[in-house]
Design an enzyme around this catalytic site. Structure first.
Site, PDB file in Angstrom:
ATOM      1  N   HIS A 170       0.827  -1.212   0.000  1.00 54.77           N
ATOM      2  CA  HIS A 170       0.000   0.000   0.000  1.00 54.77           C
ATOM      3  C   HIS A 170       0.860   1.260   0.000  1.00 54.77           C
ATOM      4  CE1 HIS A 170      -3.577   2.446   1.085  1.00 54.77           C
ATOM      5  NE2 HIS A 170      -2.686   3.180   1.744  1.00 54.77           N
ATOM      6  N   GLU A 171       1.806   1.330   0.921  1.00 58.79           N
ATOM      7  CA  GLU A 171       2.598   2.555   1.057  1.00 58.79           C
ATOM      8  C   GLU A 171       3.536   2.765  -0.124  1.00 58.79           C
ATOM      9  OE1 GLU A 171       1.546   4.528   3.169  1.00 58.79           O
ATOM     10  OE2 GLU A 171       0.453   3.177   4.498  1.00 58.79           O
ATOM     11  N   HIS A 176       1.760   4.766  -2.602  1.00 56.45           N
ATOM     12  CA  HIS A 176       1.846   6.204  -2.336  1.00 56.45           C
ATOM     13  C   HIS A 176       3.187   6.761  -2.805  1.00 56.45           C
ATOM     14  CE1 HIS A 176      -1.905   6.512  -0.351  1.00 56.45           C
ATOM     15  NE2 HIS A 176      -1.561   5.993   0.804  1.00 56.45           N
ATOM     16  N   HIS A 183      -5.494   7.074  -2.481  1.00 61.85           N
ATOM     17  CA  HIS A 183      -6.374   5.968  -2.108  1.00 61.85           C
ATOM     18  C   HIS A 183      -7.389   5.653  -3.197  1.00 61.85           C
ATOM     19  CE1 HIS A 183      -5.456   6.553   2.430  1.00 61.85           C
ATOM     20  NE2 HIS A 183      -4.548   5.830   1.802  1.00 61.85           N
TER      21      HIS A 183
END
Length: 316
Positions: free
Chosen positions: A272-273, A276, A282
């Site tokens: 997930h990170e 980013h 998101h």
């Protein structure tokens, strides 16, 4: 010699005071200690977001003690432009459930595919108390116009669609000195999965932490980046948009490798990170790795939505 020691002590003290001492955050929870760690003597639920359960059922027109903290929650995660962040200033309307709060709550409910009742009902509370990424779902609109997100399908980009330069397709990463060695291989695995899925970026471990494009650390509480962690059960991790490169895990969480009850998979959050770090915000697609919240005891992988988002951002 004594003068030299005195000078060094002064320099050390100034460095500590300026760079190490905690910086107070605008996002404050009433059950956190001043150092940002969870107060385990608190009567709130065993979560940094547990205060929300006491507000369940509130709706427009009510005045309830603690609504100020709901406003701060929605403000932090991008649904409300709430400016009263100074704990020393008392706003007589800070605990009023007004039209602005109702609109923000409806926006949150729409984003997470809930019924847009505008009331803090049980399904909404259940979603809001879930552990999650610390980055906002969307940046707070200014002057009432939400131009902060460029949305295509379910994935989104940061404001301005920041990305790594065209010639920067190989990125290096490094771990901070206190990063647990047992968690390094699953994070490296997450980088390999992004590389294999996109066939655009490649990654390798840097020779030094200072030279790395991406810097990964375990930390807790207020750690100097303006986004302090909040103890167990709240914000799990956060990372910054290109080309910042910072990626932080909350050391107060229960981290594991794999799907273990009441714990969080280190690789799932890394996937997930890293999204980013590469420029993805998101997703509104729950199966996507870029969905903003996480269940303990689960693992997740990349979805087609995640890959399509990165392809759209970089044009490959």
């Amino acid at each position: 010699m004594s003068k030299l020691c005195f000078s060094f002590s002064c320099i050390f003290f100034l460095h500590y005071f300026i760079f190490v001492q905690p910086v107070f955050s605008h996002f404050h929870y009433p059950h956190l200690q001043p150092n940002g760690l969870l107060d385990h003597n608190s009567t709130n639920d065993e979560s940094a977001f547990g205060f929300l359960t006491k507000l369940q059922g509130c709706h427009k027109g009510e005045k309830i003690k603690g609504l100020h903290d709901l406003k701060l929650y929605l403000s932090h995660f991008g649904y409300l432009n709430y400016q009263n962040n100074n704990p020393n200033i008392t706003d007589p309307k800070e605990d009023d459930f007004d039209e602005e709060l109702e609109a923000a709550l409806k926006s949150y409910q729409v984003y997470y595919h809930l019924n847009a009742t505008g009331t803090l009902d049980a399904p909404t509370v259940s979603k809001m108390v879930m552990p999650r990424c610390g980055f906002p779902d969307k940046q707070t609109p200014q002057h009432g116009h939400d131009k902060s997100l460029h949305t295509v399908s379910h994935y989104t980009f940061f404001q301005g669609s920041p990305k790594w330069p065209r010639g920067k397709r190989h990125l290096t990463y490094a771990f901070g000195s206190r990063f647990p060695t047992r968690f390094m291989p699953p994070v490296a695995s997450a980088f390999r999965k992004w590389s294999s899925a996109t066939r655009y970026f490649t990654f390798s471990r840097a020779r030094s932490y200072q030279s790395a494009d991406l810097k990964i650390i375990f930390t807790r509480g207020d750690h100097g980046d303006g986004s302090p962690f909040d103890g167990r059960g709240g914000v799990l991790a956060h990372a910054f948009a290109p080309t910042d490169g910072r990626f932080h895990y909350d050391a107060d969480e229960n981290w594991v490798v794999g799907a273990v009850p009441n714990a969080f998979d280190i690789e799932t959050l890394a996937l997930h990170e890293i999204g980013h770090l590469l420029g993805l915000d998101h997703s509104q697609y729950e199966s996507a790795i870029m969905w903003g919240s996480f269940n303990s005891g689960e693992t997740k992988g990349l979805s087609s939505d995640d890959i399509q988002g990165l392809r759209a951002l970089y044009g490959f």
